[in-house]
Design a protein around this motif. Sequence first.
Motif, PDB file in Angstrom:
ATOM      1  N   TYR A   6       0.855  -1.187   0.000  1.00  0.00           N
ATOM      2  CA  TYR A   6       0.000   0.000   0.000  1.00  0.00           C
ATOM      3  C   TYR A   6       0.889   1.234   0.000  1.00  0.00           C
ATOM      4  O   TYR A   6       1.873   1.288   0.733  1.00  0.00           O
ATOM      5  N   GLU A  19     -11.150   3.380   4.930  1.00  0.00           N
ATOM      6  CA  GLU A  19     -10.937   2.585   3.727  1.00  0.00           C
ATOM      7  C   GLU A  19      -9.789   1.595   3.903  1.00  0.00           C
ATOM      8  O   GLU A  19      -9.907   0.423   3.574  1.00  0.00           O
ATOM      9  N   SER A  23      -9.812  -2.510   3.946  1.00  0.00           N
ATOM     10  CA  SER A  23      -8.994  -3.193   2.957  1.00  0.00           C
ATOM     11  C   SER A  23      -7.999  -4.144   3.620  1.00  0.00           C
ATOM     12  O   SER A  23      -7.864  -5.307   3.214  1.00  0.00           O
ATOM     13  N   CYS A  91      -1.696  -2.463  -4.077  1.00  0.00           N
ATOM     14  CA  CYS A  91      -3.090  -2.277  -3.705  1.00  0.00           C
ATOM     15  C   CYS A  91      -3.306  -0.853  -3.197  1.00  0.00           C
ATOM     16  O   CYS A  91      -2.409  -0.261  -2.606  1.00  0.00           O
ATOM     17  N   SER A  92      -4.483  -0.329  -3.427  1.00  0.00           N
ATOM     18  CA  SER A  92      -4.833   0.965  -2.840  1.00  0.00           C
ATOM     19  C   SER A  92      -5.855   0.743  -1.734  1.00  0.00           C
ATOM     20  O   SER A  92      -6.432  -0.340  -1.609  1.00  0.00           O
ATOM     21  N   ASP A  94      -8.756   1.609  -1.397  1.00  0.00           N
ATOM     22  CA  ASP A  94     -10.151   1.381  -1.777  1.00  0.00           C
ATOM     23  C   ASP A  94     -10.331   0.063  -2.528  1.00  0.00           C
ATOM     24  O   ASP A  94     -11.299  -0.134  -3.231  1.00  0.00           O
ATOM     25  N   GLN A  95      -9.394  -0.848  -2.343  1.00  0.00           N
ATOM     26  CA  GLN A  95      -9.496  -2.187  -2.919  1.00  0.00           C
ATOM     27  C   GLN A  95      -9.492  -3.207  -1.792  1.00  0.00           C
ATOM     28  O   GLN A  95      -8.827  -3.005  -0.774  1.00  0.00           O
TER      29      GLN A  95
END
Length: 111
Positions: A6, A19, A23, A91-92, A94-95
């Motif tokens: 991240y 978020e 996640s 990954c961000s 919001d995933q």
Amino acid sequence: MIDVVYILGTGAAETDDWEIRISLRSWLKNFPELGKIWIVGHRPNWINLDHDQIRWLPADDPYKTNKDANLIQKMIRAAMQPELSDHFIFCSDDQGVLKESMLGDFKPYHC
């Protein structure tokens, strides 16, 4: 085992981080091939660095007018870590992973 990376900007410090909380939990719960979770950049104060699967790499945002340059610098910082798995998932916050998944379930878009 596959690591997840991240990238968090300093602007994340101004949010409640819901978020990324959701996640992170989704990867820990639904991805049995998970190695380590690497957080590069801003460190939310609730992150438990004693957790055996979470690593934090401090990194600033030196480019005040270029968010992409900050992202690239942080990705290079992560990639230089010898402990990072050779293949990893970027990954961000919001995933997430909504059901149990294996690496083979993810299809790269560039292929």
